[in-house]
Design a protein around this motif. Structure first.
Motif, short mmCIF file in Angstrom:
data_model
loop_
_atom_site.label_atom_id
_atom_site.label_comp_id
_atom_site.label_asym_id
_atom_site.label_seq_id
_atom_site.Cartn_x
_atom_site.Cartn_y
_atom_site.Cartn_z
N TYR A 153 -123.03 -11.98 -50.63
CA TYR A 153 -123.54 -10.68 -50.16
C TYR A 153 -124.90 -10.82 -49.50
O TYR A 153 -125.14 -10.31 -48.39
CB TYR A 153 -123.62 -9.69 -51.33
CG TYR A 153 -124.40 -8.44 -51.01
CD1 TYR A 153 -123.80 -7.36 -50.39
CD2 TYR A 153 -125.77 -8.34 -51.33
CE1 TYR A 153 -124.52 -6.20 -50.07
CE2 TYR A 153 -126.49 -7.20 -51.03
CZ TYR A 153 -125.87 -6.14 -50.41
OH TYR A 153 -126.59 -5.02 -50.10
N PHE A 154 -125.83 -11.49 -50.16
CA PHE A 154 -127.20 -11.56 -49.64
C PHE A 154 -127.28 -12.39 -48.36
O PHE A 154 -128.07 -12.09 -47.47
CB PHE A 154 -128.13 -12.12 -50.73
CG PHE A 154 -128.31 -11.17 -51.88
CD1 PHE A 154 -129.06 -10.01 -51.74
CD2 PHE A 154 -127.70 -11.42 -53.11
CE1 PHE A 154 -129.22 -9.13 -52.80
CE2 PHE A 154 -127.86 -10.55 -54.16
CZ PHE A 154 -128.62 -9.39 -54.02
N GLU A 155 -126.47 -13.44 -48.27
CA GLU A 155 -126.43 -14.24 -47.04
C GLU A 155 -125.92 -13.39 -45.88
O GLU A 155 -126.44 -13.45 -44.75
CB GLU A 155 -125.55 -15.47 -47.21
CG GLU A 155 -126.12 -16.55 -48.11
CD GLU A 155 -125.84 -16.30 -49.59
OE1 GLU A 155 -125.34 -15.18 -49.93
OE2 GLU A 155 -126.11 -17.20 -50.41
N ILE A 156 -124.88 -12.59 -46.16
CA ILE A 156 -124.33 -11.70 -45.12
C ILE A 156 -125.38 -10.67 -44.69
O ILE A 156 -125.55 -10.40 -43.49
CB ILE A 156 -123.06 -10.99 -45.63
CG1 ILE A 156 -121.95 -12.00 -45.90
CG2 ILE A 156 -122.58 -9.94 -44.63
CD1 ILE A 156 -120.76 -11.42 -46.63
N LEU A 157 -126.10 -10.13 -45.67
CA LEU A 157 -127.12 -9.12 -45.37
C LEU A 157 -128.23 -9.72 -44.50
O LEU A 157 -128.73 -9.05 -43.59
CB LEU A 157 -127.71 -8.56 -46.67
CG LEU A 157 -128.72 -7.42 -46.52
CD1 LEU A 157 -128.12 -6.24 -45.77
CD2 LEU A 157 -129.23 -6.98 -47.89
N VAL A 158 -128.61 -10.96 -44.77
CA VAL A 158 -129.62 -11.62 -43.95
C VAL A 158 -129.14 -11.72 -42.50
O VAL A 158 -129.86 -11.40 -41.55
CB VAL A 158 -129.95 -13.03 -44.50
CG1 VAL A 158 -130.78 -13.82 -43.48
CG2 VAL A 158 -130.71 -12.93 -45.81
N GLY A 159 -127.89 -12.18 -42.32
CA GLY A 159 -127.35 -12.34 -40.98
C GLY A 159 -127.24 -11.01 -40.23
O GLY A 159 -127.62 -10.93 -39.05
N ILE A 160 -126.76 -9.99 -40.91
CA ILE A 160 -126.63 -8.67 -40.28
C ILE A 160 -128.00 -8.10 -39.95
O ILE A 160 -128.23 -7.55 -38.86
CB ILE A 160 -125.86 -7.70 -41.20
CG1 ILE A 160 -124.41 -8.15 -41.37
CG2 ILE A 160 -125.93 -6.28 -40.66
CD1 ILE A 160 -123.60 -8.17 -40.10
N SER A 161 -128.95 -8.22 -40.89
CA SER A 161 -130.29 -7.68 -40.67
C SER A 161 -130.98 -8.34 -39.48
O SER A 161 -131.81 -7.71 -38.81
CB SER A 161 -131.14 -7.86 -41.93
OG SER A 161 -130.59 -7.15 -43.02
N ALA A 162 -130.64 -9.59 -39.22
CA ALA A 162 -131.27 -10.32 -38.10
C ALA A 162 -130.90 -9.72 -36.75
O ALA A 162 -131.61 -9.94 -35.76
CB ALA A 162 -130.87 -11.79 -38.16
N LEU A 163 -129.79 -8.97 -36.69
CA LEU A 163 -129.40 -8.36 -35.42
C LEU A 163 -130.46 -7.37 -34.93
O LEU A 163 -130.62 -7.18 -33.71
CB LEU A 163 -128.06 -7.63 -35.58
CG LEU A 163 -126.82 -8.48 -35.85
CD1 LEU A 163 -125.60 -7.59 -36.06
CD2 LEU A 163 -126.59 -9.45 -34.71
N ILE A 164 -131.17 -6.73 -35.86
CA ILE A 164 -132.16 -5.72 -35.46
C ILE A 164 -133.35 -6.36 -34.75
O ILE A 164 -133.67 -5.97 -33.62
CB ILE A 164 -132.58 -4.89 -36.68
CG1 ILE A 164 -131.39 -4.05 -37.17
CG2 ILE A 164 -133.77 -3.98 -36.33
CD1 ILE A 164 -131.64 -3.28 -38.44
N PRO A 165 -134.04 -7.38 -35.34
CA PRO A 165 -135.14 -7.99 -34.58
C PRO A 165 -134.67 -8.70 -33.32
O PRO A 165 -135.41 -8.75 -32.33
CB PRO A 165 -135.77 -8.97 -35.58
CG PRO A 165 -134.74 -9.18 -36.63
CD PRO A 165 -133.97 -7.91 -36.72
N VAL A 166 -133.44 -9.22 -33.33
CA VAL A 166 -132.92 -9.86 -32.11
C VAL A 166 -132.80 -8.82 -31.00
O VAL A 166 -133.21 -9.06 -29.85
CB VAL A 166 -131.55 -10.53 -32.38
CG1 VAL A 166 -130.88 -10.92 -31.07
CG2 VAL A 166 -131.73 -11.76 -33.26
N SER A 167 -132.25 -7.66 -31.31
CA SER A 167 -132.09 -6.61 -30.30
C SER A 167 -133.45 -6.12 -29.79
O SER A 167 -133.63 -5.89 -28.59
CB SER A 167 -131.28 -5.43 -30.87
OG SER A 167 -131.98 -4.79 -31.93
#
Length: 407
Positions: free
Chosen positions: A374-388
């Motif tokens: 779960y936490f690894e997935i959350l890290v990956g998903i959350s990274a989409l925001i600073p990338v955008s």
């Protein structure tokens, strides 16, 4: 105009740093991180509210009421002082939390915010001061000043009662409540009304003032939602419920006004700006319902017991209601240009990360099984925001200065 665009680029850079710090905070649950978690939370929250939202809103307000070609020297000095304080907080909080230097820079920011409020209230041309937009902006600035009582109280509480005191939390909640519900949201509503008034779209005055007084009463009384975690006497539950219902009534009036003028207002917006504002409005509707539910003792206790619900709510408001509206307005005023790819990258990161945060709260409440990794997935998903945000900032830096975008 070029100088104001630089101000927005600085605000976007702060937002990028906030997103990066958010990913770092997620990493704490995945791998050892050699920094203090609580200190990073302080830096993350302060730069989010004061670096991104505050600077973006204040720049838009300046653009609304003053010449886009010549930036007032007093405003420039206030902007410089503001950034000195934000940078000071960004580089002091991660290393010491609430301590000497971070408190100094926080105090400096409060002084800069008072100067900004004074600047707008004194210097906005008189021909704007009877407009619906200015009524909202003026009230928003008053709430910004009112919210500052929270940080002033924090210093005294820490020196006498300590961080473990309930008064410490109440001071923080007081600040956040009047920032989010008063300063930010009312200012954004003022921007929307300004766009309508600029092209002579008629806003029904009777409906507007009904909304205006309802929303102000709702903002004041809904603060009591922030004290229900103390399980106070019944009168506080009634006051909180009154505040939540006033908010519902206010936004019923607001959406009625927008429904009546949206056909004409939409003609002034780009497709992306209109879509961003529609999604922001949808997020706002859900926020209002969440506030209404939180007035009930069962849900008030639930949100206090499972902090993921509170974190999810704050991020829903910050990333959804406020930031999506800001992107829409910045795109409209030609401060930035957002294409569909950037739009969907941000929205996907926002929706999925919010889903995961609320899922964890429900999981703890219902005692379900948590997703593997779960936490690894959350890290990956959350990274989409600073990338955008990074992509939007990069593209914005490449753009040549142009005039105001009317459509």
């Amino acid at each position: 105009m070029l100088q104001l665009k630089k101000h927005i680029n600085i605000a976007l850079l702060y937002f990028l740093m906030v997103g990066a710090m958010g990913v770092l905070l997620r990493l704490f649950y995945v791998t050892p991180v050699l920094v203090n978690y609580r200190y990073i939370v302080h830096a993350h929250s302060h730069v989010a509210l004061l670096g991104w939202v505050y600077l973006a809103i204040s720049t838009i307000i300046y653009r609304m009421y003053f010449s886009e070609k010549v930036v007032d020297k007093a405003y420039q000095k206030i902007f410089l002082l503001t950034n000195m304080s934000i940078l000071g907080m960004m580089f002091s909080f991660p290393f010491q939390g609430y301590a000497l230097f971070s408190i100094i820079f926080s105090t400096l920011f409060l002084i800069a915010s008072y100067l900004l409020a004074w600047f707008f209230l004194k210097k906005v041309p008189s021909n704007f001061k009877k407009s619906c937009s200015y009524w909202c902006v003026k009230a928003a600035l008053c709430y910004m000043v009112l919210s500052s009582l929270g940080p002033w109280a924090v210093g005294g509480i820490m020196g006498t009662l300590g961080k473990s005191s309930i008064w410490y939390k109440l001071a923080i909640y007081f600040y956040l409540h009047f920032q989010y519900n008063g300063w930010f949201i009312l200012a954004l509503i003022g921007v929307l009304f300004f766009i309508a008034e600029r092209v002579k779209i008629d806003i029904p005055k009777q409906k507007f003032f009904r909304f205006f007084w309802l929303i102000n009463a709702g903002i004041v009384f809904s603060f009591f939602l922030s004290v229900l975690w103390l399980k106070p006497p019944a009168i506080f539950y009634w006051l909180a419920a009154l505040g939540a219902m006033l908010q519902v009534a206010a936004f019923f009036e607001f959406f009625y006004i927008i429904k009546k003028i949206w056909k004409y207002l939409q003609d002034q917006l780009t497709v992306i700006s209109a879509l961003l504002l529609k999604i922001s409005a949808g997020c706002l509707s859900i926020k209002i319902l969440l506030q209404l539910f939180s007035a009930l003792p069962f849900f008030a206790e639930l949100s206090f017991k499972y902090t993921d619900f509170v974190i999810g709510y704050l991020h829903w408001t910050f990333l959804g209601v406020i930031s999506l509206a800001l992107f829409g307005f910045l795109n409209h005023f030609n401060f930035i240009k957002i294409n569909r790819g950037q739009f969907w990258l941000y929205v996907t990161g926002f929706i999925l990360s919010e889903g995961l945060i609320f899922y964890k709260g429900v999981f703890l409440w219902m005692r379900w099984g948590l997703l593997n990794n779960y936490f690894e997935i959350l890290v990956g998903i959350s990274a989409l925001i600073p990338v955008s945000i990074g992509v939007i900032l990069f593209q914005n830096l490449k753009r040549k200065a142009t005039g105001d975008n009317e459509k």
